[in-house]
Every structure is written in structure tokens, then in C-alpha cells.
Design a protein around this motif. Structure first.
Motif, mmCIF file in Angstrom:
data_model
loop_
_atom_site.group_PDB
_atom_site.id
_atom_site.type_symbol
_atom_site.label_atom_id
_atom_site.label_comp_id
_atom_site.label_asym_id
_atom_site.label_seq_id
_atom_site.Cartn_x
_atom_site.Cartn_y
_atom_site.Cartn_z
ATOM 1 N N PRO A 79 0.803 -1.224 0.000
ATOM 2 C CA PRO A 79 0.000 0.000 0.000
ATOM 3 C C PRO A 79 0.835 1.273 0.000
ATOM 4 O O PRO A 79 0.537 2.222 -0.712
ATOM 5 N N GLN A 80 1.894 1.286 0.797
ATOM 6 C CA GLN A 80 2.733 2.484 0.868
ATOM 7 C C GLN A 80 3.397 2.763 -0.467
ATOM 8 O O GLN A 80 3.402 3.893 -0.965
ATOM 9 N N ALA A 81 3.946 1.731 -1.086
ATOM 10 C CA ALA A 81 4.631 1.902 -2.368
ATOM 11 C C ALA A 81 3.661 2.344 -3.452
ATOM 12 O O ALA A 81 3.988 3.193 -4.300
ATOM 13 N N LEU A 82 2.450 1.789 -3.454
ATOM 14 C CA LEU A 82 1.448 2.178 -4.448
ATOM 15 C C LEU A 82 1.063 3.645 -4.298
ATOM 16 O O LEU A 82 0.956 4.379 -5.289
ATOM 17 N N ALA A 83 0.849 4.077 -3.066
ATOM 18 C CA ALA A 83 0.461 5.464 -2.827
ATOM 19 C C ALA A 83 1.573 6.422 -3.226
ATOM 20 O O ALA A 83 1.322 7.465 -3.847
ATOM 21 N N VAL A 84 2.802 6.078 -2.884
ATOM 22 C CA VAL A 84 3.930 6.944 -3.222
ATOM 23 C C VAL A 84 4.125 7.009 -4.736
ATOM 24 O O VAL A 84 4.396 8.077 -5.298
ATOM 25 N N ALA A 85 3.965 5.894 -5.417
ATOM 26 C CA ALA A 85 4.107 5.888 -6.879
ATOM 27 C C ALA A 85 3.061 6.786 -7.529
ATOM 28 O O ALA A 85 3.363 7.548 -8.460
ATOM 29 N N ALA A 86 1.827 6.733 -7.035
ATOM 30 C CA ALA A 86 0.779 7.595 -7.573
ATOM 31 C C ALA A 86 1.065 9.058 -7.262
ATOM 32 O O ALA A 86 0.883 9.944 -8.114
ATOM 33 N N GLU A 87 1.507 9.316 -6.042
ATOM 34 C CA GLU A 87 1.843 10.689 -5.639
ATOM 35 C C GLU A 87 2.957 11.250 -6.516
ATOM 36 O O GLU A 87 2.872 12.387 -7.009
ATOM 37 N N GLU A 88 4.009 10.464 -6.741
ATOM 38 C CA GLU A 88 5.138 10.948 -7.535
ATOM 39 C C GLU A 88 4.750 11.151 -8.989
ATOM 40 O O GLU A 88 5.225 12.088 -9.646
ATOM 41 N N ALA A 89 3.874 10.296 -9.506
ATOM 42 C CA ALA A 89 3.408 10.471 -10.884
ATOM 43 C C ALA A 89 2.630 11.769 -11.020
ATOM 44 O O ALA A 89 2.754 12.484 -12.029
ATOM 45 N N LEU A 90 1.848 12.093 -10.017
ATOM 46 C CA LEU A 90 1.084 13.337 -10.045
ATOM 47 C C LEU A 90 2.015 14.543 -9.927
ATOM 48 O O LEU A 90 1.865 15.538 -10.652
ATOM 49 N N ALA A 91 2.982 14.458 -9.032
ATOM 50 C CA ALA A 91 3.935 15.563 -8.861
ATOM 51 C C ALA A 91 4.750 15.796 -10.125
ATOM 52 O O ALA A 91 5.142 16.931 -10.421
ATOM 53 N N ALA A 92 5.013 14.737 -10.885
ATOM 54 C CA ALA A 92 5.828 14.835 -12.091
ATOM 55 C C ALA A 92 5.037 15.209 -13.334
ATOM 56 O O ALA A 92 5.621 15.376 -14.410
ATOM 57 N N PHE A 93 3.717 15.335 -13.219
ATOM 58 C CA PHE A 93 2.912 15.678 -14.390
ATOM 59 C C PHE A 93 3.440 16.988 -14.967
ATOM 60 O O PHE A 93 3.636 17.964 -14.225
ATOM 61 N N PRO A 94 3.689 17.065 -16.283
ATOM 62 C CA PRO A 94 4.458 18.186 -16.823
ATOM 63 C C PRO A 94 3.709 19.501 -16.965
ATOM 64 O O PRO A 94 4.308 20.502 -17.355
ATOM 65 N N ARG A 95 2.413 19.525 -16.676
ATOM 66 C CA ARG A 95 1.643 20.763 -16.793
ATOM 67 C C ARG A 95 1.013 21.124 -15.454
ATOM 68 O O ARG A 95 1.002 20.305 -14.534
ATOM 69 N N SER A 110 -4.974 13.597 1.179
ATOM 70 C CA SER A 110 -4.056 14.715 1.418
ATOM 71 C C SER A 110 -2.725 14.484 0.713
ATOM 72 O O SER A 110 -2.083 15.433 0.245
ATOM 73 N N GLN A 111 -2.306 13.232 0.640
ATOM 74 C CA GLN A 111 -1.064 12.898 -0.053
ATOM 75 C C GLN A 111 -1.160 13.286 -1.534
ATOM 76 O O GLN A 111 -0.226 13.866 -2.097
ATOM 77 N N LEU A 112 -2.289 12.979 -2.164
ATOM 78 C CA LEU A 112 -2.475 13.341 -3.569
ATOM 79 C C LEU A 112 -2.625 14.848 -3.733
ATOM 80 O O LEU A 112 -2.063 15.442 -4.670
#
Length: 252
Positions: A79-95, A110-112
Motif C-alpha cells: 500500500p505504501q509503495a502504491l500510494a507513493v508511486a501515484a503521488e510521484e506520478a502526479l507531482a511529475a505531471f508536466p503541466r 491529502s497525499q495526492l
């Protein structure tokens, strides 16, 4: 709205991609399937040249009440790894990305929200980060992102206690950027994204990279500015009192 098998919904219109967390029976808590699906969905939307801004929100009157605990713990699930992967993908969105928040924005919600560039919230929303209630060690990267937004004292308060805070405190501490009266959130977000769509994509892309602390590409962005013609177009539009027609796109 198109819905993935996970329950996430998305639509693209007028330069804006809207992603909706849809699990109303659980106050839009993120299931394992939703955590899995979000990075891929964001990757696809990032490849669409028509997408200028991304808005993340929740179905109905709740943003996201965290992780759907009942869906966690399956084979191969971290669960932790899945949440972090989603969070990082959102943070890296280029726009530019905006979290449009009403109701509960708790735990994984809140993490998202913290991974978005900006957070607009409806008055009466509640915020909390609750790993201390479950004995979970909050990820270092997520903790650093929270500290960058709120400062160490507020981050520690949220993480130590798991208590919920209201919109007034969230605004005061930097967890959200604007608080809107009931009924005013959708209109404000719509107006703001229209403004972003009209602005220079080049400026936004470079500013996002610099603000996020990514270094070493100053000369790249200087070359992009020289080649794009956007600066000349912006100045000409200002002098002629007309809307600019910027042409730079990602990877130009």
C-alpha cells in the motif's frame, strides 16, 4: 466522463483534463486498483498535446477520505509503495495541476492533494494525515513534500496526531492556496484554469521545473525561449492590446 475499470473517471475539454476519484460508497477512498491505475492514466494524459491543465477532484461532496483499507493487502500489494508511486506520478505531471477539494481530504487524499501544484478548497472541508492511527511510517518523500508546503511544525502536528484541521488552518499554514465559500469552488477553478490555458505554456513548464527544485536545465529553457518566438508574440500582443497566440509545446 470516461471511467477506468478501477473507478477513476476522466475527461478532456477546452485544454483541461479532469480526473475524478470515484468511490462514493467509501467517501472516495482510493482502492488498490485506483492506486495502480492513476500513474498510467496520468502518463496517457501527459501525452495528449491538447491537455494544458489537470484538475484532480472527488465525486460528489468528498475529495478523498484516504485509502480503502478493505481493498489493501492482496497478493503483491504494498500500500505504501502504491500510494507513493501515484503521488510521484502526479507531482511529475508536466503541466499545471490543481486539486479541487470539498469535504474530506484525509490520508491518501491529502497525499495526492499535496502532490498537485495548487489546492483550492471549499469552506468546511477537513484535512488530515493519519498514518499514526494505523502504525504506518509515512514515506520520507511524502513527509518532505508536506514540510515544503506547511513548514516542519504543522507537518509534525499532522503526522504526530492524525487530527483533522479545518480550511482556515489549512489556508493559514499553506496546506491550501485558496478557500472558497460553499458553491463557489467549481466556478473559481473553472475561471482559473481558463486563465492558465491562455498563458504561455513555455513559461509554465519552466516555472514548474524551477519551483520544484529541478536544476541544470536553465540553458535548455533559454534555448526554448529563443526558438519559440513566444516572447516576441507576448510583447506584440501586449502592445497591440490583443490576446497572445503562444505556439510553444512540450518537446518543441
Amino acid at each position: 466522463m470516461d471511467r477506468t475499470e478501477s473507478g477513476l473517471e476522466h475527461a478532456v475539454a477546452d485544454g483541461v483534463a479532469t480526473v475524478v476519484i470515484h468511490n462514493p460508497a467509501k467517501r472516495n477512498a482510493m482502492t488498490t486498483a485506483m492506486w495502480h491505475a492513476l500513474p498510467g492514466l496520468l502518463e496517457r494524459l501527459a501525452k495528449e498535446d491538447a491537455v494544458r491543465v489537470l484538475v484532480l477532484t472527488g465525486a460528489g461532496d468528498t475529495f478523498c477520505a484516504g485509502a480503502d483499507i478493505s481493498s489493501l493487502g492482496g497478493p503483491g500489494s504494498d500500500p505504501q509503495a502504491l500510494a507513493v508511486a501515484a503521488e510521484e506520478a502526479l507531482a511529475a505531471f508536466p503541466r499545471p495541476t490543481i486539486a479541487a477539494i470539498r469535504g474530506y481530504c484525509v490520508g491518501g487524499g491529502s497525499q495526492l492533494a499535496a502532490a498537485c501544484d495548487l489546492r483550492f478548497a471549499e469552506e468546511g472541508s477537513s484535512f488530515g494525515i493519519t498514518p499514526a492511527k494505523l502504525g504506518i511510517v509515512y514515506a520520507a518523500s511524502s513527509t518532505r513534500r508536506l514540510v515544503a508546503l506547511t513548514g516542519p511544525a504543522t507537518a509534525k502536528h499532522l503526522l504526530f496526531s492524525g487530527e483533522l484541521i479545518d480550511t482556515a488552518r489549512a489556508l493559514r499554514t499553506g496546506l491550501v492556496d485558496e478557500v472558497l465559500p460553499p458553491g463557489g469552488l467549481d466556478g473559481r477553478v473553472a475561471a482559473y484554469v481558463r486563465t492558465l490555458v491562455a498563458r504561455s505554456r513555455l513559461t509554465q513548464a519552466a516555472a514548474k521545473e524551477f519551483a520544484d527544485g529541478r536544476e541544470g536545465r536553465e540553458e535548455y529553457w533559454a534555448r526554448q525561449a529563443r526558438r519559440s518566438g513566444d516572447t516576441a508574440e507576448g510583447v506584440a500582443a501586449f502592445l497591440e492590446r490583443r490576446a497572445p497566440r503562444f505556439t510553444w509545446t512540450d518537446g518543441a
